[in-house]
Design a protein around this motif. Sequence first.
Motif, PDB file in Angstrom:
ATOM      1  N   ASN A  30      27.981  38.307 -34.751  1.00 14.40           N
ATOM      2  CA  ASN A  30      27.376  39.598 -34.979  1.00 14.40           C
ATOM      3  C   ASN A  30      28.104  40.246 -36.150  1.00 14.40           C
ATOM      4  N   ASP A  31      27.372  40.808 -37.096  1.00 15.92           N
ATOM      5  CA  ASP A  31      27.987  41.446 -38.263  1.00 15.92           C
ATOM      6  C   ASP A  31      28.831  42.645 -37.874  1.00 15.92           C
ATOM      7  N   CYS A  32      28.543  43.236 -36.737  1.00 16.56           N
ATOM      8  CA  CYS A  32      29.297  44.403 -36.276  1.00 16.56           C
ATOM      9  C   CYS A  32      30.748  44.044 -35.996  1.00 16.56           C
ATOM     10  N   CYS A  33      31.038  42.789 -35.734  1.00 22.24           N
ATOM     11  CA  CYS A  33      32.401  42.390 -35.387  1.00 22.24           C
ATOM     12  C   CYS A  33      33.369  42.566 -36.549  1.00 22.24           C
ATOM     13  N   SER A  35      33.280  45.031 -38.624  1.00 24.61           N
ATOM     14  CA  SER A  35      33.368  46.444 -38.938  1.00 24.61           C
ATOM     15  C   SER A  35      34.365  47.117 -38.006  1.00 24.61           C
ATOM     16  N   GLU A  37      34.570  50.377 -37.371  1.00 25.27           N
ATOM     17  CA  GLU A  37      34.027  51.521 -36.649  1.00 25.27           C
ATOM     18  C   GLU A  37      33.066  51.126 -35.535  1.00 25.27           C
ATOM     19  N   CYS A  38      32.817  49.852 -35.369  1.00 26.24           N
ATOM     20  CA  CYS A  38      31.917  49.413 -34.317  1.00 26.24           C
ATOM     21  C   CYS A  38      32.719  48.744 -33.202  1.00 26.24           C
ATOM     22  N   SER A  39      32.464  49.135 -31.980  1.00 28.86           N
ATOM     23  CA  SER A  39      33.151  48.515 -30.859  1.00 28.86           C
ATOM     24  C   SER A  39      32.155  47.651 -30.090  1.00 28.86           C
ATOM     25  N   CYS A  40      31.791  46.529 -30.675  1.00 30.70           N
ATOM     26  CA  CYS A  40      30.771  45.685 -30.057  1.00 30.70           C
ATOM     27  C   CYS A  40      31.354  44.821 -28.958  1.00 30.70           C
TER      28      CYS A  40
END
Length: 50
Positions: A30-33, A35, A37-40
């Motif tokens: 996941n691209d959020c990983c 980042s 500021e993202c707590s995926c």
Amino acid sequence: MATYVVGVVLAIALFFALRHVYNNFRTGHNDCCSSSECSCGCSGCHSHKS
């Protein structure tokens, strides 16, 4: 002529974007990983190279 050049550039960009999305789906990443500021909640994302 410029319209064709812009169309080709957009088609190439779309191809690479869709390939990236498909590779993320196939590998479960996941691209959020990447980042901060993202707590995926995905552990081990940073151990794989993209």
